[in-house]
Scaffold this motif. Structure first.
Motif, PDB file in Angstrom:
ATOM      1  N   THR A 187       1.791 -11.547 -22.295  1.00  0.00           N
ATOM      2  CA  THR A 187       0.722 -12.527 -22.474  1.00  0.00           C
ATOM      3  C   THR A 187      -0.038 -12.298 -23.776  1.00  0.00           C
ATOM      4  O   THR A 187      -0.504 -13.252 -24.407  1.00  0.00           O
ATOM      5  N   ALA A 188      -0.155 -11.036 -24.192  1.00  0.00           N
ATOM      6  CA  ALA A 188      -0.780 -10.752 -25.483  1.00  0.00           C
ATOM      7  C   ALA A 188       0.079 -11.309 -26.614  1.00  0.00           C
ATOM      8  O   ALA A 188      -0.444 -11.850 -27.612  1.00  0.00           O
ATOM      9  N   THR A 189       1.395 -11.191 -26.471  1.00  0.00           N
ATOM     10  CA  THR A 189       2.306 -11.774 -27.456  1.00  0.00           C
ATOM     11  C   THR A 189       2.142 -13.289 -27.508  1.00  0.00           C
ATOM     12  O   THR A 189       2.132 -13.893 -28.586  1.00  0.00           O
ATOM     13  N   GLY A 190       1.979 -13.907 -26.339  1.00  0.00           N
ATOM     14  CA  GLY A 190       1.751 -15.346 -26.284  1.00  0.00           C
ATOM     15  C   GLY A 190       0.440 -15.742 -26.931  1.00  0.00           C
ATOM     16  O   GLY A 190       0.354 -16.777 -27.612  1.00  0.00           O
ATOM     17  N   PHE A 191      -0.581 -14.934 -26.737  1.00  0.00           N
ATOM     18  CA  PHE A 191      -1.883 -15.178 -27.371  1.00  0.00           C
ATOM     19  C   PHE A 191      -1.748 -15.180 -28.886  1.00  0.00           C
ATOM     20  O   PHE A 191      -2.249 -16.073 -29.576  1.00  0.00           O
ATOM     21  N   VAL A 192      -1.022 -14.199 -29.419  1.00  0.00           N
ATOM     22  CA  VAL A 192      -0.850 -14.092 -30.868  1.00  0.00           C
ATOM     23  C   VAL A 192      -0.048 -15.279 -31.406  1.00  0.00           C
ATOM     24  O   VAL A 192      -0.424 -15.881 -32.426  1.00  0.00           O
ATOM     25  N   SER A 193       1.040 -15.636 -30.730  1.00  0.00           N
ATOM     26  CA  SER A 193       1.877 -16.735 -31.220  1.00  0.00           C
ATOM     27  C   SER A 193       1.113 -18.052 -31.206  1.00  0.00           C
ATOM     28  O   SER A 193       1.255 -18.869 -32.133  1.00  0.00           O
ATOM     29  N   THR A 194       0.287 -18.271 -30.194  1.00  0.00           N
ATOM     30  CA  THR A 194      -0.516 -19.489 -30.135  1.00  0.00           C
ATOM     31  C   THR A 194      -1.561 -19.500 -31.243  1.00  0.00           C
ATOM     32  O   THR A 194      -1.785 -20.525 -31.895  1.00  0.00           O
ATOM     33  N   ALA A 195      -2.184 -18.352 -31.469  1.00  0.00           N
ATOM     34  CA  ALA A 195      -3.195 -18.262 -32.523  1.00  0.00           C
ATOM     35  C   ALA A 195      -2.588 -18.519 -33.896  1.00  0.00           C
ATOM     36  O   ALA A 195      -3.190 -19.201 -34.739  1.00  0.00           O
ATOM     37  N   LYS A 196      -1.400 -17.999 -34.141  1.00  0.00           N
ATOM     38  CA  LYS A 196      -0.772 -18.134 -35.452  1.00  0.00           C
ATOM     39  C   LYS A 196      -0.174 -19.525 -35.665  1.00  0.00           C
ATOM     40  O   LYS A 196      -0.043 -19.984 -36.810  1.00  0.00           O
ATOM     41  N   ALA A 197       0.182 -20.206 -34.592  1.00  0.00           N
ATOM     42  CA  ALA A 197       0.844 -21.510 -34.716  1.00  0.00           C
ATOM     43  C   ALA A 197      -0.133 -22.667 -34.892  1.00  0.00           C
ATOM     44  O   ALA A 197       0.275 -23.764 -35.271  1.00  0.00           O
ATOM     45  N   THR A 198      -1.406 -22.431 -34.610  1.00  0.00           N
ATOM     46  CA  THR A 198      -2.392 -23.507 -34.663  1.00  0.00           C
ATOM     47  C   THR A 198      -3.647 -23.038 -35.387  1.00  0.00           C
ATOM     48  O   THR A 198      -3.826 -21.849 -35.651  1.00  0.00           O
ATOM     49  N   ASN A 199      -4.522 -23.992 -35.684  1.00  0.00           N
ATOM     50  CA  ASN A 199      -5.847 -23.641 -36.214  1.00  0.00           C
ATOM     51  C   ASN A 199      -6.949 -24.149 -35.292  1.00  0.00           C
ATOM     52  O   ASN A 199      -8.088 -24.343 -35.709  1.00  0.00           O
ATOM     53  N   VAL A 200      -6.590 -24.374 -34.026  1.00  0.00           N
ATOM     54  CA  VAL A 200      -7.515 -24.901 -33.029  1.00  0.00           C
ATOM     55  C   VAL A 200      -8.352 -23.757 -32.448  1.00  0.00           C
ATOM     56  O   VAL A 200      -7.836 -22.659 -32.233  1.00  0.00           O
TER      57      VAL A 200
END
Length: 246
Positions: A138-151
């Motif tokens: 889930t931490a990996t998912g948090f990072v990927s979401t943060a890096k893929a968007t600027n929301v």
């Protein structure tokens, strides 16, 4: 709160996305009533287990994006975007693990976040990090979401799988992983692990029946102490949501 769009996004299944959706929707609905806003609109994009859409009080609209051949057609997300853009009000979109990648790909490829913002919507992504054995994924998912968007991100810390800490005892929010993306986080909500025999059993009973906290208060299926414990949980969660920098 006005004209907001909330996406609950996390690629790992069974981590509490629908739980977060129901809590968030109930909090926003309470604000809408108090402020005289348009009724909250809720959507469920999960194709395998559309639990959110089974909460009748929330009038959740299921978004069918799976074809007859059991594949997901990203273009069918167009109907969701048109709904979000054509009507005023606040919206909550629950997403299943099976549609996480297609939905995220669609949102990014079509620059949907910018389109919503240009149309006067405030967009937020709610992402969940779980404890125990779920922490790494889930931490990996948090990072990927943060890096893929600027929301702007709202971090939900789910302690029901264990504490959010590494083998060395360092808390997730103390980690470099979190620090590298902390500027994107506008608020945190902790899903505290309470006594499983009391609070846990009551919440399970509530969720199994697909009821809101308001429905529990009026139900004769719950005794006074069960209602009290659910009230305590939702009061805590709503107070945390009040502190987010929307």
């Amino acid at each position: 709160m006005q004209n907001t769009v909330h996406f609950i996004l996390q690629g790992k299944g069974g981590i509490g996305k629908t739980l977060v959706s129901t809590i968030l929707a109930q909090w926003i609905a309470s604000k809408d009533v108090a402020e005289g806003q348009q009724p909250l609109r809720c959507y469920d994009t999960d194709q395998e287990n559309p639990t959110f859409s089974r909460y009748k009080a929330m009038n959740v609209k299921h978004v069918p994006v799976m074809t007859d051949s059991r594949t997901i057609d990203p273009k069918r997300f167009d109907a969701l975007m048109i709904d979000l853009l054509e009507e005023e009000g606040n919206c909550v979109i629950d997403n299943g693990a099976n549609t996480f990648s297609p939905l995220m790909g669609y949102l990014i490829e079509n620059d949907c976040f910018a389109l919503l913002q240009e149309s006067g919507r405030k967009v937020y992504i709610h992402t969940i990090v779980g404890g125990g054995d779920t922490l790494h994924d889930t931490a990996t998912g948090f990072v990927s979401t943060a890096k893929a968007t600027n929301v702007p991100l709202v971090l939900w810390e789910n302690e029901h799988f264990g504490l959010l800490q590494s083998a060395s005892g360092k808390q997730f929010i103390e980690s470099q992983t979190y620090a590298d993306n902390a500027a994107r986080v506008i608020g945190r909500v902790v899903l505290t692990a309470r006594n499983a025999d009391t609070f846990g059993a009551d919440l399970k009973k509530m969720n199994t029946a697909r009821l809101t906290a308001a429905e529990v208060r009026e139900s004769d299926r719950f005794n006074v102490m069960e209602k009290q414990r659910i009230k305590v949980v939702f009061r805590d969660l709503f107070e945390q949501l009040d502190q987010v920098q929307w």
